[in-house]
Design an enzyme around this catalytic site. Sequence first.
Site, PDB file in Angstrom:
ATOM      1  N   HIS A 199      36.647  36.642  29.068  1.00 24.60           N
ATOM      2  CA  HIS A 199      36.003  37.549  28.117  1.00 24.60           C
ATOM      3  C   HIS A 199      35.457  36.737  26.936  1.00 24.60           C
ATOM      4  O   HIS A 199      36.212  36.371  26.027  1.00 24.60           O
ATOM      5  CB  HIS A 199      37.000  38.584  27.590  1.00 24.60           C
TER       6      HIS A 199
ATOM      7  N   HIS B 144      34.743  37.393  36.525  1.00 22.27           N
ATOM      8  CA  HIS B 144      35.991  37.466  37.272  1.00 22.27           C
ATOM      9  C   HIS B 144      35.821  36.664  38.554  1.00 22.27           C
ATOM     10  O   HIS B 144      34.750  36.665  39.159  1.00 22.27           O
ATOM     11  CB  HIS B 144      36.314  38.923  37.607  1.00 22.27           C
TER      12      HIS B 144
ATOM     13  N   ASN C  64      38.374  35.240  42.116  1.00 24.21           N
ATOM     14  CA  ASN C  64      39.670  35.261  42.785  1.00 24.21           C
ATOM     15  C   ASN C  64      39.530  34.639  44.166  1.00 24.21           C
ATOM     16  O   ASN C  64      38.553  34.910  44.869  1.00 24.21           O
ATOM     17  CB  ASN C  64      40.168  36.705  42.908  1.00 24.21           C
ATOM     18  N   VAL C  65      40.466  33.781  44.532  1.00 25.42           N
ATOM     19  CA  VAL C  65      40.589  33.321  45.918  1.00 25.42           C
ATOM     20  C   VAL C  65      42.064  33.411  46.282  1.00 25.42           C
ATOM     21  O   VAL C  65      42.932  33.034  45.491  1.00 25.42           O
ATOM     22  CB  VAL C  65      40.036  31.895  46.128  1.00 25.42           C
ATOM     23  N   ARG C  66      42.363  33.900  47.478  1.00 22.56           N
ATOM     24  CA  ARG C  66      43.752  34.192  47.817  1.00 22.56           C
ATOM     25  C   ARG C  66      43.986  34.036  49.324  1.00 22.56           C
ATOM     26  O   ARG C  66      43.057  34.095  50.128  1.00 22.56           O
ATOM     27  CB  ARG C  66      44.117  35.609  47.382  1.00 22.56           C
TER      28      ARG C  66
ATOM     29  N   HIS D 151      23.479  35.107  41.429  1.00 19.47           N
ATOM     30  CA  HIS D 151      23.391  35.445  42.848  1.00 19.47           C
ATOM     31  C   HIS D 151      22.844  34.295  43.685  1.00 19.47           C
ATOM     32  O   HIS D 151      23.232  34.151  44.861  1.00 19.47           O
ATOM     33  CB  HIS D 151      22.567  36.719  43.029  1.00 19.47           C
TER      34      HIS D 151
ATOM     35  N   GLY E  34      56.280  44.054  42.281  1.00 16.54           N
ATOM     36  CA  GLY E  34      57.207  43.526  41.289  1.00 16.54           C
ATOM     37  C   GLY E  34      56.765  42.240  40.658  1.00 16.54           C
ATOM     38  O   GLY E  34      57.605  41.420  40.255  1.00 16.54           O
TER      39      GLY E  34
ATOM     40  N   ARG F 106      54.780  39.692  37.828  1.00 17.12           N
ATOM     41  CA  ARG F 106      54.944  39.525  36.380  1.00 17.12           C
ATOM     42  C   ARG F 106      53.856  40.319  35.661  1.00 17.12           C
ATOM     43  O   ARG F 106      52.671  39.996  35.747  1.00 17.12           O
ATOM     44  CB  ARG F 106      54.863  38.044  36.011  1.00 17.12           C
TER      45      ARG F 106
END
Length: 302
Positions: free
Chosen positions: A98, A108, A110-112, A147, A260, A262
């Site tokens: 931000h 934003h 994310n890689v997972r 893009h 559950g 953090r």
Amino acid sequence: MDNSATEDISQYLLGLQEAICAALEEEDGIGQFHEDAWQRPQGGGGRTRVMRNGAVFEQAGINFSRVQGAELPASATVNRPELAGRQFEAMGVSLVIHPKNPYAPTSHANVRYFTAYKPGAQTIWWFGGGFDLTPYYGFEQDAIHWHETAKLACKPFGEEVYARYKKWCDEYFYLKHRQEPRGIGGLFFDDLNEWGFERCFEFIRSVGDHYLAAYRPIVQRRKQISYGERERQFQLYRRGRYVEFNLIYDRGTLFGLQSGGRTESILMSLPPMVRWEYDWTPRAGSQEERLYQQFLRPRDWV
């Protein structure tokens, strides 16, 4: 998947977190990331890094987590009932940036990676991630660059990949109750295992490694534009949409809370300051109206 492959993913993710933190500290000039290392009672842990009140970034959070559990939460099994009752391991890097200047967009990424397993059954694994951009004032130059870089990240994996994951991003980051997108999109993908492990791992590395190339030039162009109270108040108002999406729809937020995780690390994605205003509409012909009319709708930017 063998342990060495899992460790390779973990090491890549930790390195990605390091690289992005270093680049954003350099871009900010004075702000520094402070780290919280944490353990999860149910298994695993992570390290959360947050910069607050920098010269450029009002708040930037970059989280690495690697957690295990006895059962996947409802957010992970609602669309995949075959995962119910399986133990799991999940790891990833997730970040939300931000900036202070309303002309610089929130971003934003994310890689997972997930594995779900139980005795006597074949292990199920998949990758997911992407990145998306949320401008408060629209610039076509920025949208095209964002893009184009997303398309470059996808290009080695097939000509159709960018279009498919761009469409998925447009559909995912959509506030149904507002009937508007969160921003200008980018890439989003989940449940990726169809190319085989090595190719899928290459793809998330490409997405992760292209994030800074997509975002940093935009920040450099916008971070010193002069602004006043009107722009600041509009930024805070539009940040409210970010909060609404993350708390109502975002699967990563729901997964973290339901499993559950953090809480401080999960909710680091929320902006430090935000406001809501009853039944607000932009003034006709204003830059704020232009955002709604030209940017907050799906477009083919490249």
